[in-house]
Design a protein around this motif. Structure first.
Motif, short mmCIF file in Angstrom:
data_model
loop_
_atom_site.label_atom_id
_atom_site.label_comp_id
_atom_site.label_asym_id
_atom_site.label_seq_id
_atom_site.Cartn_x
_atom_site.Cartn_y
_atom_site.Cartn_z
N ALA A 140 38.24 34.83 33.63
CA ALA A 140 36.92 35.08 33.03
C ALA A 140 35.93 35.65 34.03
O ALA A 140 34.75 35.83 33.70
N ASP A 141 36.39 35.95 35.24
CA ASP A 141 35.50 36.40 36.32
C ASP A 141 35.59 37.92 36.43
O ASP A 141 36.65 38.47 36.77
N THR A 142 34.49 38.62 36.12
CA THR A 142 34.50 40.09 36.16
C THR A 142 34.31 40.64 37.56
O THR A 142 34.65 41.80 37.83
N SER A 143 33.79 39.83 38.48
CA SER A 143 33.61 40.28 39.87
C SER A 143 34.09 39.19 40.81
O SER A 143 33.28 38.52 41.49
N PRO A 144 35.39 38.96 40.85
CA PRO A 144 35.90 37.83 41.64
C PRO A 144 35.71 38.04 43.14
O PRO A 144 35.93 39.13 43.67
N ASP A 145 35.29 36.98 43.80
CA ASP A 145 35.16 36.95 45.25
C ASP A 145 36.28 36.06 45.79
O ASP A 145 36.36 34.88 45.43
N PRO A 146 37.18 36.58 46.63
CA PRO A 146 38.29 35.78 47.15
C PRO A 146 37.85 34.46 47.77
O PRO A 146 38.59 33.48 47.74
N ALA A 147 36.62 34.43 48.29
CA ALA A 147 36.12 33.20 48.91
C ALA A 147 35.98 32.08 47.89
O ALA A 147 36.01 30.90 48.25
N HIS A 148 35.85 32.45 46.61
CA HIS A 148 35.72 31.45 45.55
C HIS A 148 37.09 31.00 45.02
O HIS A 148 37.15 30.12 44.16
N TYR A 149 38.15 31.60 45.52
CA TYR A 149 39.51 31.28 45.06
C TYR A 149 40.42 31.08 46.28
O TYR A 149 41.36 31.85 46.51
#
Length: 216
Positions: A140-149
């Protein structure tokens, strides 16, 4: 062969050669010591008796040391202490014990089969859970940041070139595991149900033997 150690009527030790003891008849020489008794004169087979005296530990004796419970039964009969009185185990009780043992085997086998698909360990399970949670959030993330995953990102270059690739593999693996887990659980529960429904030891063992776990 001689009985070299005797406790009342129980044969606890045997020996051969030039040893002191009571001679064991040739026909009983290969018998386990637990199946032998000393009648006060000679060594006999306990299985040839049906009148026993049961000590507080539930051991069958062919002679009474004083106050032991007399009981008529086969030597092979399993005994149950029922309200302070020893009695032979009933067929129903014996079958129930067999069924519980077989069902425990099925539970253990099911876990072994599950481990073909997953890595054992509580810590690894938590990693898998976190990967799945991150994959769900990523969808559901349109602008994923690798730091958040962080867990998915740790697999970039190993399980996929991008976060999306890694998440896709996680989802495919999770779907395959869910299908396998459902099959294993259905077999586990179905086999235990068949064991419970068995009316004989033979039927229970046949039900247990019939399970065919999925191959990975």
């Amino acid at each position: 062969m001689k009985a070299t150690l005797i406790d009342f009527d129980l044969v606890l030790g045997v020996g051969s050669g030039n040893v002191d003891g009571v001679e064991i008849p040739a026909q009983l020489a290969g018998s386990p010591t637990a199946a032998l008794r000393y009648d006060g004169t000679r060594i006999v087979a306990a299985a040839s008796y049906r009148q026993f005296y049961i000590d507080p530990a539930g051991v069958k004796h062919i002679r009474d040391a004083g106050g032991w419970q007399p009981l008529v039964c086969d030597f092979s009969a399993e005994l149950v202490l029922d309200q302070g009185v020893w009695r032979p185990q009933t067929g129903t009780e014996a079958l129930a014990i067999v069924k519980e043992a077989l069902k425990a085997e099925i539970d253990a086998e099911a876990e072994t089969v599950r481990l073909r698909y997953i890595t054992a360990g509580a810590g690894q399970a938590m990693v898998y859970q976190q990967k799945g949670a991150e994959a769900d959030r990523l969808a559901a993330d349109t602008s994923p940041d690798p730091a958040h995953y962080p867990i998915l990102a740790a697999s970039i270059g190993i399980d996929g070139a991008t976060l999306a690739d890694v998440a896709a593999l996680v989802n495919a693996t999770r779907a395959a595991w869910s299908a396998a887990a459902a099959t294993i659980e259905a077999m586990r529960l179905g086999t235990k149900q068949a064991i419970d429904a068995a009316v004989s030891d033979t039927d229970a063992r046949a039900a247990r033997a019939a399970v065919a776990w999925p191959a990975q």
